[in-house]
Design a protein around this motif. Structure first.
Motif: not given
Length: 580
Positions: A71-93
């Motif tokens: 679900q995370f992939t569908v929402l964000y990994l198809s985008q190359h936006t600033e929000l998508a990058g920040r969400r990945l960092v938040q998931l890592h944290q």
């Protein structure tokens, strides 16, 4: 999707996520202590998690139950936006905080690395969101240091689809960039990026005011203060005098006295060294280099380091392999033997050898042929059954071949994505038909190029078969998504039989000519290789407008008579001026 939950996690945005206590405890030491320990949460059906949004908690729960983040992939990994990058960092944290087992940290780190190498401006969003001195922060900073001309500029075109750039950085992270001596960029470019950051931040304040949000009156003053602080770390003495006056002074960011001191430094340097030289950040000053700025092809900008001498000139290269750049950019300076003209060219070529796998498969030369040493990428590594060899799949970006190499103490360096140059090899066949090579000698070019180049298909060569009615063969197609390579099989009606190309065929090593220029010896100083600042470039067949606005030759320390002044920083230079 159908998780039979007996506990509900509530994110800071009040989104509820259903989960199973036993599964969470089995996959996370933090959840184990929280749900089965002496904490109050052990007896609650709803547990508030104030640090993370529901979307991040949903990804954590899904991974614990299924090893996926679909679900995370569908929402964000198809985008190359600033929000998508920040969400990945938040998931890592979150994965680090909850101590999730099973490789979620490594998965997210791989995804982030992949995104920033393909969409460099996202490195700024990653660097801003990630805490300092963490793997994600260090990886993003390395990208910014190596490729500032593609990571820092902010795209004004919404249709570009890629967010990021210097406007993503807050004041604290911005200052770390301007203090960093390893950012491979010219001072004027960094000054312009500072201006861009200021413009975007002030625009954001105006937009928030229009939307009726409360804006602190001191915010604009804070922006101005941050800009002046960053500007104080710029080496103004390494900006051309004309740009100091027309760009820097006109902005009113730097004081008139600071600009006057910079011009005085330049005069003292030229007087003591008898050479007009302006330096740059990046590698140590004992390396000769050329700084290129303002070119319409973004990756053509940057610092080209001296690598070799030509028969009639010099060669400089800009190869940031570690950041996923799949083209090598080269600048050549050559003198004409018939007239008093010097020709300068900027061109690029593919990092991986074009059609390298096909040439190897059809090559009848022995393993001592030194004329052909292809650059290939390792895309898969497996251990052989007898433990004497490591099995590899090597790619030229379009096709791949199977290979083996005898195990040694360097075998641990053979990892997926590693770039190698094949120096010696012999060919053999598997199953009587499939071409494979035995690597006898290789050179490891880069252990971390960023991502796999291309989507190569298996090159399937057949010996001693000439019939046109050959049965259908299966070709394995390597397709890569953001999680893992996927192997797909499809049927083709004919074998991939290619004619052996001549080894001297220039089409096998294509060059893309970007920019070129000509000048006479009278147009440049005696001790310089280029007129300074040189702007006489013309657009070639594959270049993008505009042409470079500046090309500056920077001599090595050994070519300067006074090394002491070369390596001085601005404060030390100012002290020297005061003593003078």
């Amino acid at each position: 999707e159908d998780i039979r939950g007996d506990v509900t996690l509530v994110g800071r945005d009040q989104v509820e996520v259903s989960a199973n206590r036993f599964v969470l405890a089995a996959r996370s030491e933090m959840f184990k202590r929280m749900l089965y320990g002496s904490f109050q949460e052990s007896s609650r059906e709803q547990i508030p998690i104030p640090h993370y949004d529901g979307l991040i908690l949903q990804a954590i729960v899904e991974f614990c139950h299924s090893n996926e983040i679909s679900q995370f992939t569908v929402l964000y990994l198809s985008q190359h936006t600033e929000l998508a990058g920040r969400r990945l960092v938040q998931l890592h944290q979150a994965a680090d905080y909850f101590q999730i087992k099973g490789g979620l940290l490594q998965l997210v780190e791989g995804l982030v690395h992949n995104r920033t190498t393909r969409f460099p401006p996202l490195a700024c969003a990653i660097y801003d969101e990630a805490p300092l001195n963490t793997p994600l922060s260090e990886d993003a900073l390395f990208m910014i240091q190596c490729r500032p001309y593609v990571t820092l500029p902010v795209s004004e075109k919404e249709e570009s689809g890629c967010g990021g750039g210097i406007s993503c950085l807050d004041g604290t992270k911005l200052q770390t960039i301007f203090v960093d001596p390893n950012v491979k960029a010219g001072e004027l470019f960094l000054f312009e990026m500072l201006q861009s950051w200021s413009v975007h931040k002030k625009r954001e304040l105006r937009e928030e005011t229009k939307e009726g949000r409360k804006v602190n009156k001191d915010d604009e003053k804070m922006i101005t203060s941050i800009v002046k602080e960053c500007a104080s770390h710029l080496h103004l003495e390494d900006i051309e005098p004309i740009d100091l006056v027309s760009v820097v002074q006109a902005s009113r960011i730097c004081s008139t006295s600071a600009i006057t001191k910079a011009i005085t430094c330049q005069a003292l340097r030229a007087s003591s060294q008898h050479i007009w030289s302006l330096s740059s950040r990046g590698k140590p000053n004992d390396l000769e280099r050329i700084l290129v700025e303002g070119a319409g092809s973004p990756d053509a900008n940057g610092i080209y380091y001296y690598i070799d001498g030509l028969a009639n000139g010099d060669l400089y290269s800009k190869r940031e392999v570690a950041c996923g750049q799949q083209y090598v950019y080269t600048l050549s300076i050559s003198s004409s033997s018939t007239n008093d003209e010097t020709e300068c060219r900027i061109f690029c070529s593919k990092l991986l050898t074009h059609n390298g796998c096909q040439i190897i498969a059809n090559n009848n030369h022995d393993d001592h042929d030194v004329l052909f040493q292809p650059m290939l990428q390792i895309i898969q590594v497996t251990d052989d059954d007898n433990d004497h060899y490591t099995l590899l799949q090597l790619s030229d970006g379009e096709h791949y071949l199977n290979a083996k190499i005898r195990n040694s103490e360097r075998s641990q360096d053979l990892k997926p994505n590693t770039l190698i140059k094949v120096l010696k090899f012999t060919k053999y066949t598997t199953n009587g038909e499939e071409v494979a090579i035995h690597l006898k000698k290789i050179s490891i070019v880069s252990l971390d190029p960023g991502h796999k180049f291309g989507n190569p298909v298996y090159y399937y060569d057949v010996f001693d078969v000439a019939e046109d009615h050959s049965p259908a063969e299966v070709v394995v197609v390597m397709e890569q998504d953001d999680n893992n390579p996927i192997l797909l099989e499809r049927e083709v009606t004919e074998r991939l039989l290619l004619q052996q190309p001549p080894m001297s065929n220039k089409k096998e090593q294509p060059l893309w000519e970007l920019y070129s220029c000509r000048f006479t010896s009278q147009e440049k100083p005696i001790h310089s290789k280029l007129p300074s600042p040189f702007t006489g470039w013309k657009l070639d067949s594959h270049g993008c407008a505009p042409v470079p606005r500046l090309t500056r030759w920077i001599p090595s320390a050994s070519k300067l008579k006074n090394k002491a002044l070369l390596d001085t920083t601005s404060p030390r230079m100012e002290q020297g001026i005061a003593e003078k």
